[in-house]
Design an enzyme around this catalytic site. Structure first.
Site, PDB file in Angstrom:
ATOM      1  N   LYS A 128       0.835  -1.206   0.000  1.00  0.00           N
ATOM      2  CA  LYS A 128       0.000   0.000   0.000  1.00  0.00           C
ATOM      3  C   LYS A 128       0.874   1.263   0.000  1.00  0.00           C
ATOM      4  O   LYS A 128       2.094   1.184   0.205  1.00  0.00           O
ATOM      5  CB  LYS A 128      -0.940  -0.063   1.200  1.00  0.00           C
TER       6      LYS A 128
ATOM      7  N   TYR B 277     -12.695  -2.270  -2.648  1.00  0.00           N
ATOM      8  CA  TYR B 277     -13.217  -2.235  -1.280  1.00  0.00           C
ATOM      9  C   TYR B 277     -14.731  -2.000  -1.273  1.00  0.00           C
ATOM     10  O   TYR B 277     -15.242  -1.312  -0.388  1.00  0.00           O
ATOM     11  CB  TYR B 277     -12.474  -1.170  -0.464  1.00  0.00           C
TER      12      TYR B 277
ATOM     13  N   ASN C 186      -2.100   0.284   6.928  1.00  0.00           N
ATOM     14  CA  ASN C 186      -1.598  -0.989   7.468  1.00  0.00           C
ATOM     15  C   ASN C 186      -0.715  -1.760   6.491  1.00  0.00           C
ATOM     16  O   ASN C 186      -0.655  -2.975   6.509  1.00  0.00           O
ATOM     17  CB  ASN C 186      -2.748  -1.833   8.024  1.00  0.00           C
TER      18      ASN C 186
ATOM     19  N   HIS D  67      -1.874  -5.474   1.674  1.00  0.00           N
ATOM     20  CA  HIS D  67      -3.153  -6.165   1.453  1.00  0.00           C
ATOM     21  C   HIS D  67      -2.883  -7.596   1.011  1.00  0.00           C
ATOM     22  O   HIS D  67      -1.955  -7.848   0.241  1.00  0.00           O
ATOM     23  CB  HIS D  67      -3.937  -5.451   0.336  1.00  0.00           C
TER      24      HIS D  67
ATOM     25  N   GLU E  37      -9.143 -10.039  -7.915  1.00  0.00           N
ATOM     26  CA  GLU E  37      -8.257  -8.904  -7.604  1.00  0.00           C
ATOM     27  C   GLU E  37      -7.042  -8.871  -8.532  1.00  0.00           C
ATOM     28  O   GLU E  37      -6.593  -7.792  -8.932  1.00  0.00           O
ATOM     29  CB  GLU E  37      -7.832  -8.982  -6.130  1.00  0.00           C
TER      30      GLU E  37
HETATM   31  N1  UDP Z   1      -9.816  -0.402   7.359  1.00  0.00           N
HETATM   32  C1  UDP Z   1      -9.874   0.766   8.113  1.00  0.00           C
HETATM   33  N2  UDP Z   1     -10.571   0.733   9.311  1.00  0.00           N
HETATM   34  C2  UDP Z   1     -11.182  -0.382   9.761  1.00  0.00           C
HETATM   35  C3  UDP Z   1     -11.126  -1.558   8.992  1.00  0.00           C
HETATM   36  C4  UDP Z   1     -10.433  -1.542   7.790  1.00  0.00           C
HETATM   37  O1  UDP Z   1      -9.346   1.799   7.718  1.00  0.00           O
HETATM   38  O2  UDP Z   1     -11.806  -0.338  10.854  1.00  0.00           O
HETATM   39  C5  UDP Z   1      -9.056  -0.387   6.089  1.00  0.00           C
HETATM   40  C6  UDP Z   1      -7.670  -1.048   6.243  1.00  0.00           C
HETATM   41  O3  UDP Z   1      -6.750  -0.375   5.391  1.00  0.00           O
HETATM   42  C7  UDP Z   1      -7.973  -2.454   5.755  1.00  0.00           C
HETATM   43  C8  UDP Z   1      -8.919  -2.165   4.580  1.00  0.00           C
HETATM   44  O4  UDP Z   1      -9.752  -1.112   5.087  1.00  0.00           O
HETATM   45  O5  UDP Z   1      -6.802  -3.150   5.356  1.00  0.00           O
HETATM   46  C9  UDP Z   1      -9.768  -3.343   4.164  1.00  0.00           C
HETATM   47  O6  UDP Z   1     -10.491  -3.843   5.272  1.00  0.00           O
HETATM   48  P1  UDP Z   1     -10.712  -5.401   5.468  1.00  0.00           P
HETATM   49  O7  UDP Z   1     -11.754  -5.552   6.524  1.00  0.00           O
HETATM   50  O8  UDP Z   1     -10.929  -6.065   4.153  1.00  0.00           O
HETATM   51  O9  UDP Z   1      -9.319  -5.867   6.135  1.00  0.00           O
HETATM   52  P2  UDP Z   1      -8.064  -6.673   5.542  1.00  0.00           P
HETATM   53  O10 UDP Z   1      -8.610  -7.769   4.660  1.00  0.00           O
HETATM   54  O11 UDP Z   1      -7.204  -5.689   4.783  1.00  0.00           O
HETATM   55  O12 UDP Z   1      -7.351  -7.205   6.746  1.00  0.00           O
HETATM   56 MG    MG Z   2      -9.993  -7.614   3.119  1.00  0.00          MG
END
Ligand code: UDP
Ligand code: MG
Length: 141
Positions: free
Chosen positions: A11, A51, A114, A117, A128
């Site tokens: 990212k 997303y 974070n 991905h 994806e």
């Molecule tokens: N995210 C965020 N706040 C939250 C949850 C998710 O900003 O409370 C963002 C974060 O960058 C995350 C992305 O949205 O990686 C996608 O969320 P997902 O639930 O798919 O988590 P991941 O699969 O990335 O662990």
């Molecule tokens: Mg996810």
């Protein structure tokens, strides 16, 4: 165990903080093979598709701003159980839950920024991969 491929994306914070080598090194040391890689800038349309499950959440505007704040690097990562095990290497979404030793546990300090991905299922990985490697951000001129 099954040979799988997954989509991993470094990212914008990962690129800005010069963590690209560190993260790729962890993936390779685990034994996975990178079979395709591309740097790209994402636009709003891409982030809304990637997303789509999060549109409407309170943090979505922040997520959109973050994911369009600079270049990302998308990769196809191949190996045994690549989808599930890459998610283990990456660590939990929430910074407070990401264990030390995982990429997020070691490098992330907010829930949004974070670092990396990883796809959550083989089906989503294929979607994806296709989305990212076919996508061209429309020219502004
Ligand atoms: N995210 C965020 N706040 C939250 C949850 C998710 O900003 O409370 C963002 C974060 O960058 C995350 C992305 O949205 O990686 C996608 O969320 P997902 O639930 O798919 O988590 P991941 O699969 O990335 O662990
Ligand atoms: Mg996810």
């Amino acid at each position: 165990m099954a040979l799988e491929r997954t989509f991993v994306m470094l990212k914008p914070d990962c690129v800005k903080r010069r963590l690209v080598g560190e993260v790729i090194s962890r993936i390779e040391k685990k034994g996975y093979k990178i079979t395709d890689i591309k740097m790209s800038e994402l636009d709003e349309a891409f982030v809304r598709e990637q997303y789509s499950h999060l549109i409407g959440r309170s943090f979505f505007p922040e997520l959109l701003k973050y994911m369009t704040s600079g270049p990302v690097i998308g990769m196809v990562v191949e190996g045994e159980s690549a989808v599930r095990i890459m998610r283990k290497l990456i660590g939990a979404t929430r910074v407070a839950d990401a264990e030390p030793g995982t990429i997020r546990g070691d490098f992330a300090f907010t829930d949004t920024e974070n670092v990396v991905h990883g796809s959550d299922s083989p089906e989503n990985a294929e979607l994806e991969i296709n989305r990212f490697f076919r996508y061209k951000v429309p020219s502004k001129v």
